[in-house]
Motif scaffolding. Structure first.
Motif, mmCIF file in Angstrom:
data_model
loop_
_atom_site.group_PDB
_atom_site.id
_atom_site.type_symbol
_atom_site.label_atom_id
_atom_site.label_comp_id
_atom_site.label_asym_id
_atom_site.label_seq_id
_atom_site.Cartn_x
_atom_site.Cartn_y
_atom_site.Cartn_z
ATOM 1 N N ARG A 171 0.836 -1.195 0.000
ATOM 2 C CA ARG A 171 0.000 0.000 0.000
ATOM 3 C C ARG A 171 0.874 1.249 0.000
ATOM 4 N NH1 ARG A 171 -4.569 -2.096 4.234
ATOM 5 N NH2 ARG A 171 -5.733 -3.319 2.702
ATOM 6 N N HIS A 180 0.410 -5.068 3.518
ATOM 7 C CA HIS A 180 -0.820 -5.569 4.134
ATOM 8 C C HIS A 180 -0.582 -7.012 4.568
ATOM 9 C CE1 HIS A 180 -5.265 -6.733 3.729
ATOM 10 N NE2 HIS A 180 -5.156 -5.972 4.781
ATOM 11 N N ASP A 184 -8.356 -8.952 3.796
ATOM 12 C CA ASP A 184 -9.590 -8.206 4.075
ATOM 13 C C ASP A 184 -10.770 -8.919 3.424
ATOM 14 O OD1 ASP A 184 -8.128 -6.336 5.410
ATOM 15 O OD2 ASP A 184 -8.231 -4.809 3.838
ATOM 16 N N HIS A 259 -15.165 -3.570 6.982
ATOM 17 C CA HIS A 259 -14.623 -4.842 6.454
ATOM 18 C C HIS A 259 -14.044 -5.627 7.618
ATOM 19 C CE1 HIS A 259 -10.849 -2.529 6.722
ATOM 20 N NE2 HIS A 259 -10.206 -3.689 6.690
ATOM 21 N N HIS A 261 -10.683 -7.473 8.747
ATOM 22 C CA HIS A 261 -9.280 -7.789 8.467
ATOM 23 C C HIS A 261 -8.921 -8.992 9.341
ATOM 24 C CE1 HIS A 261 -4.846 -6.898 7.956
ATOM 25 N NE2 HIS A 261 -4.865 -7.687 9.021
HETATM 26 ZN ZN LIG Z 1 -6.639 -5.320 6.157
#
Ligand SMILES: [Zn+2]
Length: 281
Positions: A171, A180, A184, A259, A261
């Motif tokens: 990212r 990451h 997700d 979301h 994770h």
């Molecule tokens: Zn995440």
């Protein structure tokens, strides 16, 4: 002629038994995922229930009883170079076995991602906050419960599992690159999140980056870590069966929208949770 044929049979028989004898002496080793990608796990199963020990790339392996087998799981860090590595396995009273584990190359996707306004910080400040949050949970992942708790295996965390950002994605946030180290899953706020395997809720708390979060200890250095929850449905210290609702999807902490994770830790190393669930049988 007959005597000659008999002699041949005797020799063949002797050879046959020698071969069988040698096979029985060596530990019967089964490798799940012998050509892993970075971020994968490799599983070593020993079929004869003797004591077992071994090393991967020079680091010692720990085995635990798993059904009628002895099992060891080791992580391939996301930064591991693609190459051949040595796996050595020994079982009491048997000659050692050497196996080559070939780590394959993998290119991870890249994504531009901003800093959520609520965190009131710069990309550099975000990295500092992430480092501080990691330090806060580090000790939880160092524990190694000497009992295998996830005896009923693993599954995915939602009733309907739709992958958003994959494990390993790079990212790009301003001048910073943040990897990451989880997966997700898409979902609406309030959607139930389930324990991916049986385990002990070693942490149920809040953090500025992780938001409401739960860590489940599955034994022998394997942990699942659920982030950004809206509601929390369990408390620290509870033992959970696989599939127990632990909370609901939210966007607490460092999240740009609702979301789930999910992080999967094996011996302190983050691995791809989706690959883990697929590989673990
Ligand atoms: Zn995440």
């Amino acid at each position: 002629m007959l005597a000659n044929a008999n002699r041949k049979m005797i020799i063949l028989t002797t050879l046959f038994f020698l071969t069988v004898g040698e096979t029985a002496a060596a530990p019967e080793v089964k490798i799940i995922n012998p050509s892993p990608y970075p971020g994968d796990i490799v599983i070593v199963d020993l079929m004869n229930p003797n004591t077992a020990s071994g090393t991967f790339d020079g680091s010692p392996l720990k085995f635990f009883s798993y059904g009628k087998m002895m099992r060891s799981i080791f992580p391939i860090p996301v930064t591991k170079r693609a190459a051949d590595y040595k796996l050595n396995v020994e079982s009491y009273g048997s000659p050692p076995v050497e196996i080559v584990i070939t780590v394959r190359p993998k290119i991870f996707p890249r994504l531009a991602l901003g800093v959520p306004k609520k965190l009131e910080t710069t990309p550099k400040g975000l990295v500092q906050k992430i480092v501080a949050s990691k330090r806060g949970v580090e000790s939880a992942f160092q524990r190694e419960t000497p009992v295998w708790l996830a005896t009923t295996g693993f599954g995915l965390p939602l009733a309907v599992n739709r992958l958003g950002s994959p494990f390993g994605e790079m990212r790009i946030t301003g001048s910073q690159t943040i990897r990451h180290l989880g997966a997700d899953f898409r979902g609406r706020t309030g959607t139930k999140v389930y324990a991916i395997g049986a385990g002990l809720a070693s942490v149920a708390g809040f953090d500025e980056i992780y938001g409401n979060h739960v860590i489940l200890d599955h034994g022998f250095g394997v942990f699942s870590f659920y982030l950004h929850l809206n509601q929390m449905l369990i408390k620290t210290g509870e033992f959970l069966k696989r599939g127990t609702p632990i909370g609901t999807i939210g966007e607490t902490g460092y999240a740009t929208g609702p979301h789930l994770h999910l992080t999967l830790k094996v011996k302190g190393v983050s691995v791809d949770p989706v690959r883990f669930v697929t590989l673990f049988r």
